[in-house]
Design an enzyme around this catalytic site. Structure first.
Site, PDB file in Angstrom:
ATOM      1  N   TYR A 142       0.822  -1.215   0.000  1.00 14.94           N
ATOM      2  CA  TYR A 142       0.000   0.000   0.000  1.00 14.94           C
ATOM      3  C   TYR A 142       0.855   1.264   0.000  1.00 14.94           C
ATOM      4  O   TYR A 142       0.369   2.348  -0.271  1.00 14.94           O
ATOM      5  CB  TYR A 142      -0.960   0.021   1.204  1.00 14.94           C
ATOM      6  CG  TYR A 142      -2.052  -1.036   1.146  1.00 14.94           C
ATOM      7  CD1 TYR A 142      -2.197  -1.863   0.044  1.00 14.94           C
ATOM      8  CD2 TYR A 142      -2.944  -1.197   2.204  1.00 14.94           C
ATOM      9  CE1 TYR A 142      -3.178  -2.835  -0.010  1.00 14.94           C
ATOM     10  CE2 TYR A 142      -3.940  -2.164   2.158  1.00 14.94           C
ATOM     11  CZ  TYR A 142      -4.050  -2.980   1.048  1.00 14.94           C
ATOM     12  OH  TYR A 142      -5.032  -3.936   1.010  1.00 14.94           O
ATOM     13  N   LYS A 187       3.322 -15.324   2.423  1.00 15.97           N
ATOM     14  CA  LYS A 187       3.250 -16.096   1.182  1.00 15.97           C
ATOM     15  C   LYS A 187       4.694 -16.421   0.807  1.00 15.97           C
ATOM     16  O   LYS A 187       5.179 -16.072  -0.278  1.00 15.97           O
ATOM     17  CB  LYS A 187       2.528 -15.260   0.106  1.00 15.97           C
ATOM     18  CG  LYS A 187       2.178 -16.020  -1.148  1.00 15.97           C
ATOM     19  CD  LYS A 187       1.078 -17.037  -0.981  1.00 15.97           C
ATOM     20  CE  LYS A 187       0.827 -17.785  -2.282  1.00 15.97           C
ATOM     21  NZ  LYS A 187      -0.013 -18.988  -2.119  1.00 15.97           N
ATOM     22  N   ASP A 219      -3.241 -17.979   1.698  1.00 16.37           N
ATOM     23  CA  ASP A 219      -4.397 -18.655   1.093  1.00 16.37           C
ATOM     24  C   ASP A 219      -4.948 -19.711   2.044  1.00 16.37           C
ATOM     25  O   ASP A 219      -6.163 -19.849   2.212  1.00 16.37           O
ATOM     26  CB  ASP A 219      -4.044 -19.254  -0.277  1.00 16.37           C
ATOM     27  CG  ASP A 219      -2.693 -19.959  -0.294  1.00 16.37           C
ATOM     28  OD1 ASP A 219      -1.883 -19.745   0.637  1.00 16.37           O
ATOM     29  OD2 ASP A 219      -2.435 -20.727  -1.225  1.00 16.37           O
ATOM     30  N   ASP A 243      -5.377  -6.569   5.949  1.00 14.16           N
ATOM     31  CA  ASP A 243      -6.574  -5.841   5.537  1.00 14.16           C
ATOM     32  C   ASP A 243      -7.676  -6.852   5.227  1.00 14.16           C
ATOM     33  O   ASP A 243      -8.822  -6.759   5.697  1.00 14.16           O
ATOM     34  CB  ASP A 243      -6.221  -5.007   4.291  1.00 14.16           C
ATOM     35  CG  ASP A 243      -7.291  -4.010   3.929  1.00 14.16           C
ATOM     36  OD1 ASP A 243      -8.266  -3.871   4.704  1.00 14.16           O
ATOM     37  OD2 ASP A 243      -7.174  -3.376   2.863  1.00 14.16           O
ATOM     38  N   ASP A 247     -10.932  -8.353   7.977  1.00 13.03           N
ATOM     39  CA  ASP A 247     -12.343  -8.258   7.582  1.00 13.03           C
ATOM     40  C   ASP A 247     -13.009  -9.635   7.600  1.00 13.03           C
ATOM     41  O   ASP A 247     -14.149  -9.783   8.037  1.00 13.03           O
ATOM     42  CB  ASP A 247     -12.479  -7.650   6.181  1.00 13.03           C
ATOM     43  CG  ASP A 247     -12.677  -6.144   6.238  1.00 13.03           C
ATOM     44  OD1 ASP A 247     -12.426  -5.562   7.314  1.00 13.03           O
ATOM     45  OD2 ASP A 247     -13.077  -5.555   5.226  1.00 13.03           O
TER      46      ASP A 247
END
Ligand code: NAD
Length: 353
Positions: A142, A187, A219, A243, A247
């Site tokens: 980001y 990852k 994942d 992020d 959620d």
């Protein structure tokens, strides 16, 4: 003890929910013998109306001078047509940056009384779901280099040892205060930045021999969260993965009006706020659920002021009120007792006393 708190009510339902959290903090102060000195600070849409900017320098300065910041919510349709960099939400970015907050804590707690609100089956949820997602907030993709090159676009994921170490340290410290169980999500089978992340977390784990550490690919983590969420206690991860996973974890609990958050940096100053927005559709109607903000205030007690017993008292009070069947509209179900924002505050304060 005397603690200075900057209170940013903000817009929409922000003032209504922070009012209840402030009353709860004062009740805690009375009961446990602390002085909470609150200063009201303007930020968001209301600051645009008064001063022409979402985060006036004086507001940021007041927050810096405080021991902690409590924020309601900012934004609303009135300011939606302003250009991106002048919108109320800029105040949040300005506060995070100005206060050096690089860790975002998002607990996902499912109260037994609200089990029906979860989209997952009861046998998957089990009893007492309580996950803490620790997300890196100021680095990674980001904030990395991005751009266009002809008909190609790119974004860059970049992390330094220092950036990973400071967020991992916060996660280890939180794990020590909880069940000493940490899952680091990355990852690393593909991304070099993830391999560095994993190395740093593994290195730091020698300083916390009591904490069990597992590494999980993102994942798989996304899948495990809905397959068997109870296996998790503390999750630490990068900005983008956090992020998404925070959620996902919070949706397991079902209700936006119940979700608190904290943003921390180095030192004890933090910013505490509900996950929800300013809910213009119900603003000023005494309908908003103040619990997310009240639990955010409990997080302030625990993480900024190290007042674990006081934090627990607030959380227990919330659970008792829910167990007694009181609900605001957003979490209402058949046979329960509907109350407004202020009444919910009253009930929680009664329990604390
Ligand atoms: P929202 O979270 O404000 O509302 C979404 C829905 O949830 C609405 O129906 C609302 O009534 C309901 N809701 C939210 N909080 C509730 C509560 N405490 N009790 C009961 N019901 C609740 O999201 P939105 O509608 O997408 O955004 C509205 C405004 O808030 C926008 O201007 C947005 O930019 C801003 N926003 C601010 C923040 C923040 O300040 N941190 C976060 C998200 C959105």
């Amino acid at each position: 003890m005397n603690y200075k708190i900057a209170v940013i009510p903000g817009d929409g339902i922000g003032p209504e929910v922070t009012e209840q959290a402030v009353r709860v903090l004062n009740a805690v102060g009375d009961k446990f013998g602390h002085q909470f000195e609150m200063t009201e600070v303007d930020a968001g849409g209301c600051a645009i109306d008064k001063y022409g900017e979402p985060l006036p320098a004086a507001s940021l300065e007041s927050c810096k001078q405080s021991d902690s910041v409590l924020l309601g919510a900012v934004g609303g349709p009135k300011w939606d047509t302003l250009p991106g960099n002048q919108r109320p939400e800029q105040a949040l970015l300005g506060l995070r940056k100005g206060l050096g907050l690089y860790a975002n804590l998002r607990p996902a707690v499912l109260h037994n009384a609200l089990k029906d609100a979860s989209p997952l089956k009861p046998e998957i949820i089990g009893d007492g779901l309580d996950i803490m997602v620790v997300r890196e907030l100021t680095g990674g993709i980001y904030f990395g280099d991005r751009g266009r090159d002809g008909d190609t676009a790119y974004d860059t994921e970049k992390y330094s040892v220092e950036e990973v170490e400071r967020i991992a340290r916060i996660a280890f410290e939180i794990a020590m205060k909880r069940n000493k169980k940490l899952v680091s999500v990355d990852k690393a089978n593909i991304l070099e930045s993830s391999r560095l992340w994993r190395e740093v977390v593994t290195g730091l784990s020698t300083e916390y021999p009591e904490v069990s550490v597992d590494h999980m690919y993102v994942d798989n983590a996304a899948m495990q969260l809905v397959r068997n969420p109870k296996q998790f206690d503390v999750i630490v991860t990068s900005n983008m993965f956090g992020d998404i996973l925070s959620d996902e974890a919070s949706m397991i609990t079902g209700s936006i009006g119940m979700l608190p958050s904290a943003s921390l940096g180095t030192g004890s100053l933090g910013m505490y706020e509900p996950v929800h927005g300013s809910a213009p559709d119900i603003a000023g109607q005494n309908k908003a659920n103040p619990i997310a903000t009240i639990i955010s205030a409990a997080m302030m007690l625990r993480y900024s002021f190290n007042l674990a017993e006081e934090a627990q008292a607030v959380e227990n009070a919330v659970s008792k009120v829910l167990d007694s069947g009181y609900r605001t509209g957003d979490i209402m179900s058949e046979g329960m007792k509907l109350v407004g924002t202020k009444e919910m505050g009253d009930l929680i304060i009664e329990q604390i006393k």
